[in-house]
Design an enzyme around this catalytic site. Structure first.
Site, PDB file in Angstrom:
ATOM      1  N   HIS A  42      21.968  54.542 -19.474  1.00 27.79           N
ATOM      2  CA  HIS A  42      21.823  55.607 -18.820  1.00 27.79           C
ATOM      3  C   HIS A  42      22.252  55.538 -17.361  1.00 27.79           C
ATOM      4  O   HIS A  42      23.090  56.437 -17.037  1.00 27.79           O
ATOM      5  CB  HIS A  42      20.546  56.345 -18.908  1.00 27.79           C
ATOM      6  CG  HIS A  42      20.377  57.542 -18.433  1.00 27.79           C
ATOM      7  ND1 HIS A  42      19.788  57.570 -17.057  1.00 27.79           N
ATOM      8  CD2 HIS A  42      20.693  59.047 -18.579  1.00 27.79           C
ATOM      9  CE1 HIS A  42      19.610  58.662 -16.632  1.00 27.79           C
ATOM     10  NE2 HIS A  42      20.419  59.789 -17.359  1.00 27.79           N
TER      11      HIS A  42
ATOM     12  N   GLU B 213      25.832  54.956 -17.197  1.00 22.77           N
ATOM     13  CA  GLU B 213      26.678  56.241 -17.543  1.00 22.77           C
ATOM     14  C   GLU B 213      26.874  56.862 -16.285  1.00 22.77           C
ATOM     15  O   GLU B 213      27.953  57.361 -16.147  1.00 22.77           O
ATOM     16  CB  GLU B 213      26.178  57.044 -18.607  1.00 22.77           C
ATOM     17  CG  GLU B 213      26.611  58.420 -18.969  1.00 22.77           C
ATOM     18  CD  GLU B 213      25.643  59.455 -18.901  1.00 22.77           C
ATOM     19  OE1 GLU B 213      25.782  60.401 -18.249  1.00 22.77           O
ATOM     20  OE2 GLU B 213      24.639  59.052 -19.471  1.00 22.77           O
ATOM     21  N   HIS B 214      25.919  57.020 -15.622  1.00 22.61           N
ATOM     22  CA  HIS B 214      25.757  57.877 -14.163  1.00 22.61           C
ATOM     23  C   HIS B 214      26.848  57.070 -13.329  1.00 22.61           C
ATOM     24  O   HIS B 214      27.486  57.889 -12.600  1.00 22.61           O
ATOM     25  CB  HIS B 214      24.491  57.853 -13.665  1.00 22.61           C
ATOM     26  CG  HIS B 214      23.520  58.923 -13.928  1.00 22.61           C
ATOM     27  ND1 HIS B 214      22.843  59.932 -13.226  1.00 22.61           N
ATOM     28  CD2 HIS B 214      23.290  59.228 -15.389  1.00 22.61           C
ATOM     29  CE1 HIS B 214      22.222  60.710 -14.051  1.00 22.61           C
ATOM     30  NE2 HIS B 214      22.485  60.363 -15.347  1.00 22.61           N
TER      31      HIS B 214
ATOM     32  N   GLU C 267      14.551  62.202 -11.160  1.00 22.54           N
ATOM     33  CA  GLU C 267      14.552  62.971 -12.739  1.00 22.54           C
ATOM     34  C   GLU C 267      13.534  62.396 -13.594  1.00 22.54           C
ATOM     35  O   GLU C 267      12.792  63.225 -14.339  1.00 22.54           O
ATOM     36  CB  GLU C 267      16.040  62.552 -13.144  1.00 22.54           C
ATOM     37  CG  GLU C 267      17.111  63.266 -12.375  1.00 22.54           C
ATOM     38  CD  GLU C 267      18.407  62.856 -12.902  1.00 22.54           C
ATOM     39  OE1 GLU C 267      18.442  61.888 -13.860  1.00 22.54           O
ATOM     40  OE2 GLU C 267      19.455  63.201 -12.561  1.00 22.54           O
TER      41      GLU C 267
END
Length: 423
Positions: free
Chosen positions: A65, A68-69, A140
């Protein structure tokens, strides 16, 4: 390129495998203005232990993840901004087993495709940018950890699985992402973002040969190392623990019940198993099923109640739940219905209608560029052809459904997760 025609659903697919190992799929949609591109790697949150150049490497939770960012960062700026400025609507996501980058646009499609292939294949990380992203993602994570639905779901999967990475958040934890360095990201990109481990799917009014030419032009010429993954020793079908309960700010209890099932095999049998599972759950708890209608009529469930399943990292499970004033009663009623269906099967007319509805839904999905691309790439990674879905659905019998209930939905393999209101 290989051309395959599916006359029963009036679809066609062009496929090619480049010398660098990339699989390319093009689904022509003549006369449509919108064009859609989907570029994905067979790499998700569960792929934390892998072999690189003969050496096993362990990575923290949340790297896929995080990567991906950071892939949108380029030496010249930000690819997301560049794509948006060029008329594209880009996005990306990471799941347990896949990371995907996609966009749609009407104009300048080839130019935008080059941009996407370029930034995904050329990593650019610095210690400063990684540290900054750690702070953003940590915020987040903290926000979602206070969300009742998040706690409900992870309360369930952590109850079902003892060590399989399916139990862990794709985003990781505040502690785990603090361990990520630029080198961690470079190592994972080298292993999983090589063309041999990726697939490109384009849907729209495009020239298939032109798409292949763009991929050849932009991407590396040589294939990379195929990653070997380790998800730990296989787990039994018994849950790690039977029950998770937590008090939170909710007006009514919300609950999920899950059941570990046999993982689906690779190949076309994987698609068959998923279709049987989905149809069985719809017959059991779909919003037109006898049980759903009865529980809804008694005020025990509302329209948010649903059932689904997931399969990745060598494991699989089903789950059902929603908001209810009496979780124990709903769970008991579902168990009784499973027992009944295991013995007698669904009503033949109801089975016919639900299968017909599922067939219609599968055909309508071919009108969605997003669904077509996602299904093709997922099928490629798992070894099946999603365009054979209508044909396989037509072959599913009541006996197949009964066998699924008997062999999979066993109370001993179930666990529950419940979020209750503060007293």
């Amino acid at each position: 390129m290989i051309h395959k025609q599916y006359n029963n659903i009036n679809e066609q697919v062009f496929t090619d495998k480049l010398p660098n190992g990339l699989s390319v799929f093009v689904v022509p949609k003549r006369g449509f203005q919108k064009r859609y591109a989907f570029f994905a790697t067979d790499y998700g949150g569960a792929d934390r232990r892998f072999k690189l150049s003969g050496k096993w490497i362990d990575t923290p939770e949340g790297v896929a993840h995080f990567l991906e960012h950071k892939m949108f960062d380029t030496e010249d700026g930000n690819a997301l901004t560049n794509l948006s400025a060029n008329g594209a609507s880009p996005n990306a996501y990471t799941s347990t087993d896949i990371t995907a980058y996609h966009f749609e646009c009407i104009e300048k499609f080839n130019e935008n495709l080059e941009t996407m292939l370029s930034f995904v294949s050329i990593p650019y990380f610095t210690a400063e940018s990684v540290e900054k992203e750690q702070g953003i993602i940590a915020q987040e994570i903290c926000m979602v950890e206070d969300d009742p639905d998040y706690c409900l779901y992870y309360g369930l999967v952590k109850s079902l699985f003892k060590h399989n990475p399916m139990r862990d958040s794709v985003a990781g934890t505040v502690e785990s992402i603090a361990e990520i360095t630029a080198q961690t990201l470079y190592d994972c990109h080298k292993v999983f973002y090589n063309p041999s481990n990726m697939a490109l799917c384009v849907v729209g009014d495009v020239d298939p040969s032109a798409i292949v030419d763009i991929a050849r032009k932009v991407l590396p010429e040589t294939p990379g190392e195929i990653p070997e993954r380790d998800y730990g020793a296989p787990e039994s079908l018994a849950p790690f623990r039977k029950r998770f309960v937590k008090d939170m700010e909710v007006s009514l209890p919300i609950f999920l019940a899950g059941c570990k099932i046999q993982p689906t095999p690779r190949g076309q049998k994987s698609l068959w198993a998923e279709l049987v599972c989905a149809l069985s759950l719809d017959l059991l708890l779909g919003n037109s099923s006898p049980l759903y209608i009865r529980l809804y009529g008694e005020g025990l469930i509302n329209s948010d109640f649903s059932a689904s399943f997931d399969s990745a990292a060598g494991a699989a499970y089903t789950m059902f739940g929603g908001e209810t004033r009496d979780p124990a009663r709903v769970f008991d009623e579902v168990i009784k219905e499973i027992s009944k269906l295991s013995e007698n099967g669904p009503d033949p007319e109801f089975f016919r209608r639900i299968k017909k509805s599922a067939l219609g839904s599968s055909i309508r999905a071919f009108n969605s560029f997003e669904a077509i691309s996602g299904n093709i790439v997922e099928g490629h990674f798992r070894g099946f052809d999603p365009f054979e879905t209508p044909e396989l659905l037509a072959k599913i019998s009541q006996d197949d459904i009964i066998e699924f209930y008997r062999n999979n939905l066993k109370p001993d393999n179930m666990a529950t997760s419940i979020i209750t209101p503060f007293q």
